[in-house]
Design a protein around this motif. Structure first.
Motif, PDB file in Angstrom:
ATOM      1  N   ARG A 202       0.831  -1.204   0.000  1.00  9.16           N
ATOM      2  CA  ARG A 202       0.000   0.000   0.000  1.00  9.16           C
ATOM      3  C   ARG A 202       0.866   1.254   0.000  1.00  9.16           C
ATOM      4  NH1 ARG A 202      -3.003  -2.963   3.883  1.00  9.16           N
ATOM      5  NH2 ARG A 202      -2.031  -1.712   5.547  1.00  9.16           N
ATOM      6  N   LYS A 205       2.354   1.669  -3.341  1.00 12.42           N
ATOM      7  CA  LYS A 205       1.365   2.132  -4.297  1.00 12.42           C
ATOM      8  C   LYS A 205       1.111   3.624  -4.130  1.00 12.42           C
ATOM      9  CE  LYS A 205      -3.290   1.143  -5.995  1.00 12.42           C
ATOM     10  NZ  LYS A 205      -4.503   0.316  -5.816  1.00 12.42           N
ATOM     11  N   GLU A 206       0.986   4.062  -2.850  1.00 15.93           N
ATOM     12  CA  GLU A 206       0.764   5.487  -2.598  1.00 15.93           C
ATOM     13  C   GLU A 206       1.963   6.310  -3.054  1.00 15.93           C
ATOM     14  OE1 GLU A 206      -0.001   5.663   1.547  1.00 15.93           O
ATOM     15  OE2 GLU A 206      -2.024   4.783   1.408  1.00 15.93           O
ATOM     16  N   LYS A 208       4.084   5.458  -5.346  1.00 17.66           N
ATOM     17  CA  LYS A 208       4.120   5.420  -6.810  1.00 17.66           C
ATOM     18  C   LYS A 208       3.145   6.429  -7.399  1.00 17.66           C
ATOM     19  CE  LYS A 208       3.259   2.396 -10.749  1.00 17.66           C
ATOM     20  NZ  LYS A 208       2.751   1.081 -11.191  1.00 17.66           N
ATOM     21  N   GLN A 209       1.928   6.481  -6.827  1.00 14.72           N
ATOM     22  CA  GLN A 209       0.937   7.431  -7.321  1.00 14.72           C
ATOM     23  C   GLN A 209       1.409   8.865  -7.131  1.00 14.72           C
ATOM     24  OE1 GLN A 209      -2.551   6.281  -5.110  1.00 14.72           O
ATOM     25  NE2 GLN A 209      -3.138   4.672  -6.570  1.00 14.72           N
ATOM     26  N   ALA A 210       2.006   9.129  -5.948  1.00 14.88           N
ATOM     27  CA  ALA A 210       2.524  10.482  -5.692  1.00 14.88           C
ATOM     28  C   ALA A 210       3.649  10.820  -6.666  1.00 14.88           C
ATOM     29  CB  ALA A 210       3.018  10.588  -4.250  1.00 14.88           C
ATOM     30  N   TYR A 211       4.521   9.821  -6.897  1.00 11.87           N
ATOM     31  CA  TYR A 211       5.634  10.033  -7.825  1.00 11.87           C
ATOM     32  C   TYR A 211       5.118  10.293  -9.242  1.00 11.87           C
ATOM     33  CZ  TYR A 211       9.441   8.791 -10.969  1.00 11.87           C
ATOM     34  OH  TYR A 211      10.360   8.786 -11.984  1.00 11.87           O
ATOM     35  N   GLU A 212       4.121   9.484  -9.670  1.00 13.98           N
ATOM     36  CA  GLU A 212       3.575   9.664 -11.011  1.00 13.98           C
ATOM     37  C   GLU A 212       2.894  11.025 -11.152  1.00 13.98           C
ATOM     38  OE1 GLU A 212       1.037   6.320 -11.484  1.00 13.98           O
ATOM     39  OE2 GLU A 212       2.645   4.960 -12.128  1.00 13.98           O
ATOM     40  N   ALA A 213       2.164  11.439 -10.084  1.00 14.02           N
ATOM     41  CA  ALA A 213       1.512  12.754 -10.135  1.00 14.02           C
ATOM     42  C   ALA A 213       2.554  13.866 -10.231  1.00 14.02           C
ATOM     43  CB  ALA A 213       0.639  12.940  -8.889  1.00 14.02           C
ATOM     44  N   GLN A 216       4.063  13.896 -13.688  1.00  8.89           N
ATOM     45  CA  GLN A 216       3.191  14.539 -14.665  1.00  8.89           C
ATOM     46  C   GLN A 216       3.234  16.058 -14.533  1.00  8.89           C
ATOM     47  OE1 GLN A 216       1.566  13.187 -17.212  1.00  8.89           O
ATOM     48  NE2 GLN A 216       2.466  11.216 -16.667  1.00  8.89           N
TER      49      GLN A 216
END
Length: 385
Positions: A202, A205-206, A208-213, A216
């Motif tokens: 988890r 995943k969090e 990764k999402q923060a990194y991807e955001a 971007q």
């Protein structure tokens, strides 16, 4: 060679109690058709479930777990002590060992020790050893050896006196309770590890999402900056182009100004020369008037019609000639408007007047015509006559 072939042979010849102990390793979570929980299978039921247990153990994830948790499988203490020694020896040496009648290590145990190793070289040794035994046709002999060993252990248990059997049973029960407790502890650790892995998953995943955001956002900002830089570069290029055009225009204007200044100087010089010539002519006319005591000069001048403009004011500087210049482009109009124009002499500049007009002038003025091929001859004629 496919390692599954080796594992299949091992499981097929394994004694019932060993195969059941492997199937009941708690972390393995073996599921077989027709059985709700493999832990509930009894020894006397094994024959019926043996093929299904072997098929379940041969699945990739189960073989992987067995290799990773080899220490959870109940082997003899003697084999456990020799694991490192087995993995250090080559396949030929191990073949000689299992062929000896004095050894306590059988072929299936050696193969499992090698296949469960993390070193690829040990897997290669296991394949080579199994292939060698297979080529020599000795697999059945080793299987029979396992069966005879199991039968001998069974006979020894039956021959034991009742007290010994009870003691052995008590010992087995004690070992079972220890193994059960050990399995429960391992299961608890496994559950904790699962929870930890789930938490880490988890968090990952969090993250990764923060990194991807963030990535971007950075990409969009970078794209905006690149567009801004491109616009600035285009604007700079346009300014450079305009600057170059202005520089060229300025140079052309400066060259034109210089050219006009030169023309102005040349024109001013000619004006000064003409003024000077006019002044000299005026003085000469005044002198003539004084000498002859007359008001004008028309009576003493030779009237001349000059066809073709010599582009030189010197033709008007000779006092004795009253020269009237007719441009070559105006000859036809002059002859039509003034066909009887009076003149003492008619001068024709052949280098200014076309041939057809020269002929026409000869026909009209005849003997009065004097032709000049260049200005030098005209000047010589005026000054010398």
């Amino acid at each position: 060679m496919n390692h599954k072939e080796i594992w299949k042979w091992i499981f097929e010849i394994a004694p019932d109690h060993f195969l059941l102990s492997v199937a009941k390793v708690k972390g393995l979570n073996l599921r077989i058709p027709g059985v709700s929980d493999v832990q509930h299978i009894k020894k006397e039921q094994l024959r019926a479930f043996r093929p299904r247990i072997i098929n379940g153990l041969l699945k990739n994830d189960k073989l992987f777990y067995i290799c990773q948790h080899f220490d959870e499988i109940p082997f003899d203490d003697e084999l456990i002590e020799k694991i490192s020694q087995i993995r250090e020896r080559d396949s030929d040496n191990l073949y000689a060992e299992i062929q000896s009648d004095d050894t306590a290590i059988d072929l299936p145990s050696v193969l499992m020790v090698l296949l469960s190793s993390s070193e690829p070289d040990d897997h290669t040794k296991a394949a080579a050893l199994f292939e060698k035994v297979k080529e020599k046709g000795e697999l059945d002999a080793h299987a029979q050896k396992i069966k005879q060993s199991e039968q001998k252990e069974k006979e020894n248990r039956e021959e034991q006196p009742e007290p010994e059997r009870k003691a052995e049973t008590a010992e087995y029960e004690k070992q079972y309770r220890q193994e059960k407790k050990r399995s429960e502890i391992l299961q608890q650790k496994l559950d904790e590890c699962k929870e930890e892995r789930e938490r880490e998953r988890r968090e990952w995943k969090e993250a990764k999402q923060a990194y991807e955001a963030e990535t971007q956002t950075i990409k969009r900002e970078l794209h905006r900056k690149e567009q801004e830089v491109a616009r600035q570069e285009a604007a700079i290029a346009k300014l450079e182009q305009d600057k170059e055009q202005l520089r060229t225009s300025l140079q052309q204007a400066q060259a034109r100004i210089k050219e006009l200044e030169q023309s102005k100087q040349s024109l001013q010089s000619r004006i000064d020369q003409e003024k000077q010539a006019a002044e000299e002519m005026k003085k000469q006319l005044e002198l003539i008037k004084i000498i002859h005591g007359i008001e004008g000069t028309d009576d003493i001048k030779i009237k001349v019609l000059l066809f073709g403009n010599p582009r030189n004011r010197r033709v008007f500087s000779i006092p004795k000639y009253a020269v009237r210049v007719v441009e070559s482009s105006e000859i036809d109009q002059f002859l039509e408007s003034e066909p009887q124009a009076k003149a003492d002499e008619v001068w024709v500049l052949t280098y200014r007047v076309p041939r057809e007009q020269q002929v026409r002038l000869q026909q009209i003025y005849q003997s009065k015509v004097v032709e000049f091929a260049d200005f030098h001859k005209l000047k010589t004629y005026m000054e010398g006559k």
